[in-house]
Design an enzyme around this catalytic site. Structure first.
Site, mmCIF file in Angstrom:
data_model
loop_
_atom_site.group_PDB
_atom_site.id
_atom_site.type_symbol
_atom_site.label_atom_id
_atom_site.label_comp_id
_atom_site.label_asym_id
_atom_site.label_seq_id
_atom_site.Cartn_x
_atom_site.Cartn_y
_atom_site.Cartn_z
ATOM 1 N N GLY A 15 11.132 11.101 -2.214
ATOM 2 C CA GLY A 15 10.106 11.963 -2.688
ATOM 3 C C GLY A 15 9.645 11.839 -4.342
ATOM 4 O O GLY A 15 9.546 12.865 -4.857
ATOM 5 N N ASN A 17 6.627 11.154 -5.466
ATOM 6 C CA ASN A 17 5.804 11.123 -6.253
ATOM 7 C C ASN A 17 5.622 13.034 -5.667
ATOM 8 O O ASN A 17 5.212 13.439 -6.096
ATOM 9 C CB ASN A 17 4.552 10.485 -4.671
ATOM 10 C CG ASN A 17 4.886 9.620 -4.862
ATOM 11 O OD1 ASN A 17 3.731 9.334 -5.854
ATOM 12 N ND2 ASN A 17 4.907 7.805 -4.499
ATOM 13 N N ASN A 110 -3.481 10.257 1.350
ATOM 14 C CA ASN A 110 -2.411 9.394 1.559
ATOM 15 C C ASN A 110 -2.211 8.836 0.013
ATOM 16 O O ASN A 110 -3.440 8.207 -0.357
ATOM 17 C CB ASN A 110 -2.446 8.053 2.593
ATOM 18 C CG ASN A 110 -1.693 7.450 2.602
ATOM 19 O OD1 ASN A 110 0.090 8.065 2.743
ATOM 20 N ND2 ASN A 110 -1.804 6.315 3.187
ATOM 21 N N HIS A 112 -1.212 4.819 -1.025
ATOM 22 C CA HIS A 112 -0.306 3.253 -0.557
ATOM 23 C C HIS A 112 -0.330 2.844 -2.151
ATOM 24 O O HIS A 112 -1.628 2.183 -3.253
ATOM 25 C CB HIS A 112 -1.615 3.200 0.481
ATOM 26 C CG HIS A 112 -1.179 1.867 0.418
ATOM 27 N ND1 HIS A 112 -0.561 1.364 1.683
ATOM 28 C CD2 HIS A 112 -1.370 0.585 -0.097
ATOM 29 C CE1 HIS A 112 0.236 0.264 2.824
ATOM 30 N NE2 HIS A 112 -1.148 -1.066 1.403
ATOM 31 N N ASP A 153 -4.385 3.602 6.743
ATOM 32 C CA ASP A 153 -4.763 3.161 5.287
ATOM 33 C C ASP A 153 -5.709 2.471 5.601
ATOM 34 O O ASP A 153 -6.878 1.475 4.449
ATOM 35 C CB ASP A 153 -3.564 2.011 4.985
ATOM 36 C CG ASP A 153 -2.748 2.114 4.838
ATOM 37 O OD1 ASP A 153 -2.240 3.392 4.491
ATOM 38 O OD2 ASP A 153 -1.505 1.560 5.447
HETATM 39 C C1 GAR Z 1 6.268 5.278 -2.341
HETATM 40 O O1 GAR Z 1 5.584 3.992 -3.068
HETATM 41 C C2 GAR Z 1 4.609 5.238 -1.739
HETATM 42 O O2 GAR Z 1 3.600 4.671 -2.641
HETATM 43 C C3 GAR Z 1 4.515 4.337 -0.287
HETATM 44 O O3 GAR Z 1 6.518 4.463 -0.115
HETATM 45 C C4 GAR Z 1 6.876 5.249 -1.615
HETATM 46 C C5 GAR Z 1 7.539 6.676 -1.168
HETATM 47 O O4 GAR Z 1 7.852 6.698 -2.190
HETATM 48 N N1 GAR Z 1 4.004 4.609 1.266
HETATM 49 C C6 GAR Z 1 3.586 3.603 1.360
HETATM 50 O O5 GAR Z 1 4.066 2.317 1.379
HETATM 51 C C7 GAR Z 1 2.525 4.348 2.544
HETATM 52 N N2 GAR Z 1 2.000 3.516 3.617
HETATM 53 P P1 GAR Z 1 8.773 8.376 -2.433
HETATM 54 O O6 GAR Z 1 9.446 8.780 -1.656
HETATM 55 O O7 GAR Z 1 10.048 8.355 -4.089
HETATM 56 O O8 GAR Z 1 7.345 9.145 -3.377
#
Ligand code: GAR
Length: 205
Positions: A15, A17, A110, A112, A153
């Site tokens: 989490g 982000n 989303n 990515h 995506d």
């Molecule tokens: C992030 O890097 C996000 O971009 C990626 O998962 C991570 C989650 O980190 N998402 C994907 O790969 C989606 N295809 P977080 O839980 O620390 O935000």
């Protein structure tokens, strides 16, 4: 003063982000939106603790062993209960069905961790994306915020930011740089952009 767009953030893991969305909101950088709900499909997601620390309601709808249709029924109910206007998938690693996505046209964002259309689609998530970029030998990667349409995506791209790949990068080092330089910057900007769009008064004739 128009009402703010009510935002739900869907998470699966750490989490970071989500944390940066909440910090941006607290700094006043999300004036047209408000994060009203955090939903995780994983009961042990640290993102749930982060939401609670910031005083935002956080719920878990366990994804494992729950049929997709039932999971989405529970999710839809929660979103309705909280009067949500749009969703942000912030490291939400489950796929939502076409039927669910159809109900939120241009209202699911989303993030990515690559420059779509590179290194995206089935099997590309988290560290795997950075492993693939390094294996291909590209010199620039980045992050993309896009609307989710029928194809995971896929969908319209809202924002992108490039990040340099440096000699000696490992997937972990690269992931950290992409997060710091792109993801944590782009996602709050995208949230405000969409919130602004949804709360804007129609232009007067
Ligand atoms: C992030 O890097 C996000 O971009 C990626 O998962 C991570 C989650 O980190 N998402 C994907 O790969 C989606 N295809 P977080 O839980 O620390 O935000």
């Amino acid at each position: 003063m128009l009402k703010k767009a009510r935002i739900a953030v869907l998470v699966s893991g750490g989490g970071t982000n989500l944390e940066h969305l909440l910090l941006a909101q607290e700094r006043g950088e999300l004036p047209h939106g408000e994060i009203v709900l955090v939903v995780s499909g994983n009961p042990s997601a640290y993102a749930l603790t982060r939401a609670e620390k910031h005083g935002v309601p956080a719920v878990c709808i366990p994804k494992k062993d729950t049929p997709q249709e039932y999971f989405e029924k529970l999710l839809s109910q929660k979103l309705q209960d909280f009067g949500v206007d749009f969703l942000i998938l912030a490291g939400f690693l489950s796929i939502l069905s076409e039927n669910f996505v159809k109900q939120w046209p241009e209202k699911i964002l989303n993030i990515h961790p690559s420059l779509i259309p590179s290194f995206c689609g089935k099997g590309f998530y988290g560290l795997k994306v950075h492993e693939a970029a390094l294996a291909r030998g590209v010199k620039v990667t980045g992050a993309t915020v896009h609307f989710v349409n029928e194809i995971p995506d896929g969908g319209t791209i809202l924002l992108q930011k490039a990040v340099e790949i440096l000699p000696g990068d490992t997937p972990e080092i690269l992931q950290k740089r992409v997060m710091e330089q792109a993801e944590w910057v782009l996602l709050p900007q995208a949230a405000e952009l969409l919130a602004q769009r949804l709360t804007q008064e129609p232009a007067s004739r």
